[in-house]
Scaffold this motif. Structure first.
Motif, PDB file in Angstrom:
ATOM      1  N   LEU A 106       0.792  -1.237   0.000  1.00  0.00           N
ATOM      2  CA  LEU A 106       0.000   0.000   0.000  1.00  0.00           C
ATOM      3  C   LEU A 106       0.826   1.290   0.000  1.00  0.00           C
ATOM      4  N   PRO A 109       2.828   2.531  -3.462  1.00  0.00           N
ATOM      5  CA  PRO A 109       1.881   2.956  -4.508  1.00  0.00           C
ATOM      6  C   PRO A 109       1.079   4.195  -4.131  1.00  0.00           C
ATOM      7  N   THR A 110       0.817   4.381  -2.826  1.00  0.00           N
ATOM      8  CA  THR A 110       0.090   5.581  -2.399  1.00  0.00           C
ATOM      9  C   THR A 110       0.892   6.837  -2.712  1.00  0.00           C
ATOM     10  N   VAL A 113       0.945   7.301  -6.506  1.00  0.00           N
ATOM     11  CA  VAL A 113      -0.296   7.750  -7.155  1.00  0.00           C
ATOM     12  C   VAL A 113      -0.472   9.256  -6.936  1.00  0.00           C
ATOM     13  N   ILE A 114      -0.023   9.753  -5.773  1.00  0.00           N
ATOM     14  CA  ILE A 114      -0.119  11.192  -5.517  1.00  0.00           C
ATOM     15  C   ILE A 114       0.842  11.957  -6.435  1.00  0.00           C
TER      16      ILE A 114
ATOM     17  N   MET B  65      -6.302   2.251  -5.208  1.00  0.00           N
ATOM     18  CA  MET B  65      -5.514   3.462  -4.981  1.00  0.00           C
ATOM     19  C   MET B  65      -6.338   4.739  -5.118  1.00  0.00           C
ATOM     20  N   PRO B  68      -6.668   6.475  -1.215  1.00  0.00           N
ATOM     21  CA  PRO B  68      -5.742   7.504  -0.725  1.00  0.00           C
ATOM     22  C   PRO B  68      -5.751   8.762  -1.604  1.00  0.00           C
ATOM     23  N   LEU B  69      -6.007   8.583  -2.906  1.00  0.00           N
ATOM     24  CA  LEU B  69      -5.988   9.758  -3.788  1.00  0.00           C
ATOM     25  C   LEU B  69      -7.150  10.706  -3.468  1.00  0.00           C
ATOM     26  N   TRP B  72      -6.211  12.514  -0.389  1.00  0.00           N
ATOM     27  CA  TRP B  72      -5.239  13.562  -0.731  1.00  0.00           C
ATOM     28  C   TRP B  72      -5.929  14.794  -1.297  1.00  0.00           C
ATOM     29  N   LYS B  73      -6.858  14.580  -2.230  1.00  0.00           N
ATOM     30  CA  LYS B  73      -7.565  15.701  -2.870  1.00  0.00           C
ATOM     31  C   LYS B  73      -8.431  16.448  -1.854  1.00  0.00           C
ATOM     32  N   THR B  80      -5.107  11.640   3.298  1.00  0.00           N
ATOM     33  CA  THR B  80      -4.587  10.395   2.739  1.00  0.00           C
ATOM     34  C   THR B  80      -4.501   9.322   3.817  1.00  0.00           C
ATOM     35  N   SER B  84      -6.985   6.041   4.137  1.00  0.00           N
ATOM     36  CA  SER B  84      -6.358   4.725   4.006  1.00  0.00           C
ATOM     37  C   SER B  84      -6.642   3.863   5.232  1.00  0.00           C
TER      38      SER B  84
END
Lengths: 210, 180
Positions: A106, A109-110, A113-114, B65, B68-69, B72-73, B80, B84
């Motif tokens: 996890l 990749p987290t 991806v950001i 994924m 978490p994205l 983040w946004k 995030t 998660s």
């Protein structure tokens, strides 16, 4: 690497678990291998990466162990791949192992991806970017096809089990029946068939010894 | 409690039930996520949601994924982490219990039978999942060629799949370029 072609009625090959396994890895190595899977698995197909890294490239777990863990991971709540990583980590190193494997699959990749989302705006107007991604996704589907063929060869030890594999494919893949329903109906049948063959093999072993 | 803490709590409470209800590769959470982030809370626009989805599909790693994205946004690093934990911790605790139980009975006949029986179930599910992804991708003949070619190469040659991924991506982009 290649297995001899097995005809119906020929003797059952040894259980995957009968091949000698490597000793379990350290926590850092476990984290590193699952991080690598997380970072390089462009286009998906993570379960085939895990299968490859854990039981083909390294012999940490037998193929039968990985496949049965995958089936469990799929019917449990949560994301399949995360569950499968947790199962592998737990099997190899207990609690800390499962934390290491899940963090590995996890965390990198987290972060990635950001980063990708941050640079996305710079390139999103080029058509070749999406073509490239489609091509990568198609190759990843190829990895899944390969794993499907391999795992069918490995697990369909008899005609009835081959029919189970086919029925699950048709039920879930073509008829689009909910996976949990299909597994609840055919899973017990598959286990019962396997139980009979396990007992028959044990019986045969006892006969040859005596 | 200030607003940003409120936001984090809301984000957390959104993901906990999804964690325990989702079954599969993460596709099942897309519809409820869209409903919550775009329609109910207005954290993202429709366009932003589509972009977040596309990026999370293209990025390596588990199909989940997008979680978490979105965190983040909505709320940066804190978002995030909170998203998660909310998504992955509850289901993992449950899976851990099952894994322990599973490995405790290793070596018994029943365990061996369960293992073999479930391996056959997994094989069927992998084949079905492959078909589903292919149908969802909705791509043309070129995708079939790349996928079939990759599968065949892997079957006969034990090469690192990364070469196939990059080769497939470049081949696809080049062919599409000349066909336009």
């Amino acid at each position: 690497m290649s297995e001899p072609i097995r005809r119906a009625g020929s003797p059952i090959p040894p259980l995957g678990g009968d091949d000698p396994l490597d000793p379990p890895p350290g926590l850092l190595e476990l984290f590193w291998v699952f991080s690598k899977i997380g970072i390089f698995s462009f286009g998906g197909a993570l379960s085939s990466w895990i299968h490859r890294e854990v039981s083909v490239k390294r012999r940490w777990m037998s193929e039968t162990e990985v496949l049965s863990s995958l089936a469990l991971a799929q019917i449990m709540p949560g994301i399949n791949v995360v569950n499968l990583s947790l199962f592998c980590g737990q099997r190899l190193r207990g609690v800390t192992g499962s934390v290491a494997a899940v963090m590995g699959i996890l965390l990198p990749p987290t972060i990635l991806v950001i980063c990708i989302s941050t640079v996305y705006d710079l390139f999103s107007h080029y058509a070749w970017v999406s073509d490239l991604l489609n091509g990568i996704a198609a190759a990843a589907i190829g990895m899944l096809i390969h794993m499907g063929v391999k795992s069918t060869q490995r697990s369909a030890r008899s005609i009835p089990l081959l029919l189970i594999v086919a029925a699950i494919f048709v039920g879930v893949g073509i008829l689009k029946i909910h996976m949990v329903i299909v597994v609840l109906l055919l899973g017990p049948l598959s286990v019962w068939l396997s139980y009979r063959s396990v007992m028959a093999e044990q019986h045969a072993r006892a006969e040859t010894k005596s | 409690m200030n607003d940003s803490n409120n936001l984090l709590v809301t984000l957390f409470l959104l993901f906990v039930p999804l964690s325990l209800l989702s079954v599969g590769g993460g596709v099942s959470i897309i519809a409820p996520l869209h409903q919550a982030t775009v329609l109910n809370f207005g954290w993202l626009t429709e366009q932003q949601f589509v972009e977040v989805f596309a990026i999370s599909r293209a990025a390596p790693g588990p199909g989940s994924m997008i979680v978490p994205l979105i965190g983040w946004k909505v709320s940066g690093v804190g978002g995030t982490i909170v998203a998660s934990i909310g998504m992955f911790l509850p289901s993992s605790v449950l899976a851990y219990g099952v894994a322990r139980l599973w490995n405790r009975y290793r070596g018994t006949n029943v365990h061996a039978a369960l293992e073999r029986g479930l391996a056959a179930v997994a094989a069927g599910l992998i084949l079905a999942g492959t078909l589903a992804i292919f149908q969802a991708a909705g791509t043309g003949w070129l995708a079939w060629v790349v996928a079939g070619g990759s599968a065949a190469i892997l079957y006969w040659r034990n090469i690192n799949p990364l070469w196939l991924l990059f080769g497939g991506g470049i081949l696809y982009a080049v062919v599409m370029h000349f066909m336009k």
